[in-house]
Design an enzyme around this catalytic site. Sequence first.
Site, PDB file in Angstrom:
ATOM      1  CG  ASP A  62      46.369  43.911  42.103  1.00  0.00           C
ATOM      2  OD1 ASP A  62      46.933  42.891  42.513  1.00  0.00           O
ATOM      3  OD2 ASP A  62      45.904  44.777  42.860  1.00  0.00           O
TER       4      ASP A  62
HETATM    5  N1  DQQ Z   1      47.195  45.040  45.269  1.00  0.00           N
HETATM    6  C1  DQQ Z   1      46.037  44.767  46.065  1.00  0.00           C
HETATM    7  C2  DQQ Z   1      45.252  46.029  45.942  1.00  0.00           C
HETATM    8  C3  DQQ Z   1      46.306  47.074  45.968  1.00  0.00           C
HETATM    9  C4  DQQ Z   1      47.395  46.461  45.167  1.00  0.00           C
HETATM   10  C5  DQQ Z   1      45.310  43.546  45.585  1.00  0.00           C
HETATM   11  C6  DQQ Z   1      48.774  46.825  45.648  1.00  0.00           C
HETATM   12  O1  DQQ Z   1      44.328  46.213  46.974  1.00  0.00           O
HETATM   13  O2  DQQ Z   1      45.872  48.303  45.407  1.00  0.00           O
HETATM   14  O3  DQQ Z   1      46.184  42.511  45.211  1.00  0.00           O
HETATM   15  O4  DQQ Z   1      49.770  46.265  44.808  1.00  0.00           O
END
Ligand code: DQQ
Length: 580
Positions: A62
């Site tokens: 992300d």
């Molecule tokens: N990636 C998810 C999120 C979390 C993060 C979404 C963890 O919900 O916070 O891809 O790497």
Amino acid sequence: MMVMPHTLPVLALFALLFVLSNNGAEASHKIYSRYQNLSVENVNQVHRTGYHFQPPRHWINDPNAPMYYKGLYHLFYQYNPKGAVWGNIVWAHSVSKDLINWESLEPAIYPSKWFDYYGCWSGSATVLPNGEPVILYTGIVDKNNSQIQNYAVPANLSDPYLREWVKPDDNPIVNPDANVNGSAFRDPTTAWWADGHWRILIGSRRKQRGVAYLYRSKDFKKWVKAKHPLHSVQGTGMWECPDFFPVSLSGKNGLDPSVMGQNVKHVLKVSLDMTRYEYYTMGTYNKKKDKYFPDEGLVDGWAGLRLDYGNFYASKTFFDPSTNRRVLWGWANESDDPQKDKDKGWAGIQLIPRKVWLDPSGKQLLQWPVAELEKLRGHNVQLRNQKLNQGNHVEVKVITAAQADVDVTFSFPSLDKAEPFDPKWAKLDALDVCDQKGSKDPGGLGPFGLLTLASKNLEEFTPVFFRVFKAAADKHKVLLCSDARSSSLGKGLYKPSFAGFVDVDLTGKKLSLRSLIDHSVVESFGVGGRIAISSRVYPTIAVSEKAHLYVFNNGSETITVENLNAWSMNTPVMNVPIKS
Ligand code: DQQ
């Protein structure tokens, strides 16, 4: 790996079983512990992108807390410093003057305190009215992935690079109460200000109901949960990475998150963990009730509007005050398997940042790659008034077809030859129609478009194409597909077709398409940004200078390439460590 929507009910069941078999704790990413700590020395360059954001090695996911501060854009992102699969997550940090050339800094936030010892997951930045940025992020506090929300502030506000971040000891600032599922409680949004309080959303789920919890604070430190969530939808599962922002009803300018009023609509976007797709609605934010009401007629679930109909997840927008625009970042995962990610030594890219604004109809958002990308355009090739009869494909020569930007307008003399839209398809997702009616199946008005990352003899190619159908009452349905099924002779790859229907006025008898082609990604924008589709592909023959680009038509109606511009794209500075 991405999933097909028609498998969603089965997936929902699997997701539920996964959660139940995991003591109710949700990790959201697949865990491959045997690969998590295999640090990489030699990175395989073959499918690495030339101008998309990626670090020199290892796993990324992300985009976090994009912001503009003292003349620099900052992008943080979820990063595994020890391997090419998800794990050991820290917030890597890069800065840029133009959103295209990036320099890297040391990770900004990493596990170090009891309140984030087991992970520093996604979050957002808010630039306070006095100009000081604050980051809110999710801290993981135990092996069961129990989640709380923390804040971090710059150690030195006079450093435009914001190299060092401090996590004060009065963290955490939000704990889940007894009614909240503490292992599904993450990804705080940028805050907005209304009626004497800051507000944020935190993504969650209650059983299978997706929820955006609302918290209020006067001082950014003491946060109190509102009686009702801002919004929730039954059956959508965990809402990851919610994003909530205002858009102007007139013009393309972006708005600061706290702008309200007559001339404004709000957008709520959520990333659905069950499907690994996102959807958004537009609607009204009632600040008295602190509730969000999607506009009537919009689908508030996984058949809803999408920012991108392809490989695009955990996206986040920010307001760029230097240009008055709202900019969107999205992550594109690999479509290859983790063993191959480990072998190549890297996984994941951020797609090109996009300007987003409201379509004048008020019915959807429009998006376009940020104008700064055009600085990378090199050698230019044009085609004008090129006729394409059924079965023709014409090469766009003398550009670096593996690293290119192509902008094309197609025209056609009439809509008469549009194929009938089978009423049975009304219940199907656009990609099911694309699956049935691909790029090779001869049609009427279409399929026509681009063959990207194509080998000379077309053993491999990724077609991005339109097909126009005639539905009842002379209404037309325009399908845009980005079809990876023929993209690679490689074995064991996930090669999905992605597609969406575009809401477009065909009176001018023209359709336009822009594709950003970059070795293992094809990021396409149809009809001036009314639809976007991104595909990850791994050709075996059509690599580097062996990649070709064609325009094609397999429909019985003659298509004219009215105007095509293709550019070889130069390579920007990409995450070179900053000189101190
Ligand atoms: N990636 C998810 C999120 C979390 C993060 C979404 C963890 O919900 O916070 O891809 O790497």
